[in-house]
Design an enzyme around this catalytic site. Structure first.
Site, PDB file in Angstrom:
ATOM      1  N   ASP A  34      22.821 -39.080 -11.519  1.00  0.00           N
ATOM      2  CA  ASP A  34      22.932 -40.540 -11.601  1.00  0.00           C
ATOM      3  C   ASP A  34      24.103 -40.950 -12.475  1.00  0.00           C
ATOM      4  OD1 ASP A  34      21.972 -43.224 -11.064  1.00  0.00           O
ATOM      5  OD2 ASP A  34      21.226 -43.287 -13.117  1.00  0.00           O
ATOM      6  N   THR A  62      20.528 -37.646 -15.829  1.00  0.00           N
ATOM      7  CA  THR A  62      20.550 -39.104 -15.962  1.00  0.00           C
ATOM      8  C   THR A  62      21.037 -39.503 -17.352  1.00  0.00           C
ATOM      9  OG1 THR A  62      18.224 -39.128 -16.646  1.00  0.00           O
ATOM     10  CG2 THR A  62      18.676 -39.459 -14.292  1.00  0.00           C
ATOM     11  N   GLY A  97      20.067 -45.809 -13.633  1.00  0.00           N
ATOM     12  CA  GLY A  97      19.044 -45.541 -14.643  1.00  0.00           C
ATOM     13  C   GLY A  97      18.263 -46.735 -15.141  1.00  0.00           C
ATOM     14  N   SER A  98      18.950 -47.759 -15.599  1.00  0.00           N
ATOM     15  CA  SER A  98      18.266 -48.921 -16.182  1.00  0.00           C
ATOM     16  C   SER A  98      18.194 -50.101 -15.218  1.00  0.00           C
ATOM     17  CB  SER A  98      18.981 -49.363 -17.462  1.00  0.00           C
ATOM     18  OG  SER A  98      20.314 -49.768 -17.182  1.00  0.00           O
ATOM     19  N   GLU A 117      33.257 -41.915 -13.987  1.00  0.00           N
ATOM     20  CA  GLU A 117      32.745 -42.810 -12.949  1.00  0.00           C
ATOM     21  C   GLU A 117      33.438 -44.173 -13.009  1.00  0.00           C
ATOM     22  OE1 GLU A 117      28.645 -44.605 -14.705  1.00  0.00           O
ATOM     23  OE2 GLU A 117      28.570 -42.431 -14.358  1.00  0.00           O
ATOM     24  N   ARG A 159      24.460 -38.308 -19.539  1.00  0.00           N
ATOM     25  CA  ARG A 159      25.888 -38.600 -19.557  1.00  0.00           C
ATOM     26  C   ARG A 159      26.601 -37.612 -18.633  1.00  0.00           C
ATOM     27  NH1 ARG A 159      24.323 -42.527 -21.240  1.00  0.00           N
ATOM     28  NH2 ARG A 159      24.873 -43.748 -23.097  1.00  0.00           N
ATOM     29  N   ILE A 172      13.386 -41.290 -23.607  1.00  0.00           N
ATOM     30  CA  ILE A 172      13.441 -41.124 -22.154  1.00  0.00           C
ATOM     31  C   ILE A 172      12.788 -39.808 -21.752  1.00  0.00           C
ATOM     32  CG2 ILE A 172      14.983 -40.882 -20.172  1.00  0.00           C
ATOM     33  CD1 ILE A 172      16.976 -42.683 -21.687  1.00  0.00           C
ATOM     34  N   HIS A 179      24.554 -44.624 -10.888  1.00  0.00           N
ATOM     35  CA  HIS A 179      24.189 -45.016 -12.257  1.00  0.00           C
ATOM     36  C   HIS A 179      23.114 -46.115 -12.234  1.00  0.00           C
ATOM     37  CE1 HIS A 179      25.927 -44.908 -16.570  1.00  0.00           C
ATOM     38  NE2 HIS A 179      24.648 -45.234 -16.621  1.00  0.00           N
TER      39      HIS A 179
END
Length: 321
Positions: free
Chosen positions: A263, A237, A288-289, A268, A239, A159, A286
């Protein structure tokens, strides 16, 4: 021949659910999320595999209580900090993840947050939506340009390297901190720093891409924040557990940091209360993906792992425990 049985703990993308239903006897849930360990164990009665996700209660107590039928946990994620891997090993339950398919999507979100923080896009959008914009002004919401700025990437894995490629297009200078230095062809001109102090004191933007766990908990604490340049930007982005939320909020309110973009969060979907009132923080749920292509690929990778063990009796290709 009877299909192997699996539990799907979440509502996965349609293409993933269709393939799972084709090849397995599936146990599914009406809800999405909010699963307790006791409920998970009850639903897993008789199944051979579990397709789980980050946030599912895969702690030691839950894994110890899983039915004897469970042979494999396929997590819809790269990270495995939500799973007690040692508990799975003790039970002889294989654990697999989904590497190599979400790097670009997550790097895009990191780049988005860098841009939003630098150009104060979150504040601007909130102003317009609240009907508070009264017109253009030469000094309204002045941000900073990214060209010539030093981007510091903490954790130069897949990443981080994808983000570096994107940031070069904006004219940023790439610096990184990693457990070990990359080969020159992977660095692509990025500057390696062997110490936290030298790294943090150099960069204008810090983007965090390190795993969770005890070793990295609250890595970005008050002491390390103080080592960042005044006016620096922090983006995470990776943890949520790697950031000391109280220290980050204090630095934002004090003006030591220009902005932060997050993010991911510890605990959470609950987030640290101070973020709700900090004007110079951009918060995403969240994402990210969260692209169609990436989430399909993640689900298919989970099913590839399940197929290997449950349908062909082979070693899963992406086993982590």
């Amino acid at each position: 021949m009877a299909k192997p049985s699996i539990l799907l703990t979440r509502h996965y993308p349609p293409a993933v659910m269709e393939r799972a239903a084709r090849d397995y006897a599936c146990v599914t849930r009406a809800e999405d999320g909010g699963l307790t360990g006791a409920e998970l164990c009850r639903l897993a009665a008789g199944v051979e595999g579990i397709l789980c996700a980050a946030g599912d209660p895969m702690d030691g107590a839950t894994i110890a209580a899983l039915p004897d039928s469970v042979r494999v946990l396929a997590t819809f994620s790269v990270g495995t900090d939500h799973i007690d891997l040692e508990a799975a090993r003790r039970r002889g339950i294989a654990v697999t993840n989904t590497p190599d398919v979400l790097s670009v999507a997550t790097a895009e979100i990191a780049m988005l947050l860098v841009l939003m923080c630098a150009r104060r896009a979150g504040e601007a959008e909130r102003m317009v939506r609240a009907r508070e914009w009264v017109g253009w002004s030469p000094t309204q919401l002045l941000g900073v340009t990214l060209e010539g700025k030093k981007l510091g990437i903490l954790g130069m894995g897949r990443i981080g390297q994808a983000l570096a490629r994107m940031a070069r297009g904006f004219g940023m200078e790439i610096h990184y901190r990693n457990r070990s230095r990359l080969a020159p062809e992977q660095e692509e001109g990025a500057v390696f720093h062997a110490s936290d102090e030298a790294f943090l004191g150099t960069v204008d933007v810090l983007s965090m891409h390190i795993p969770g766990g005890a070793a990295t908990r609250n890595w970005l604490d008050a002491a390390r924040i103080a080592q960042l340049r005044k006016g620096a930007i922090v983006v995470n982005t990776g943890r949520g557990s790697t950031v000391d939320d109280a220290a980050l909020c204090a630095a934002l309110h004090a003006g030591h940091l220009r902005a932060a973009g997050l993010d991911v969060f510890a605990g959470e979907p609950r987030i640290f209360e101070g973020y709700h009132t900090a004007p110079n923080v951009t918060l995403l749920p969240h994402l990210g993906s969260a692209t169609e292509e990436t989430r399909d690929a993640m689900g298919f990778r989970c099913l590839d792992n399940l197929d290997a063990l449950l349908r062909r009796g082979e070693e899963p290709p992406h086993r982590v425990a």
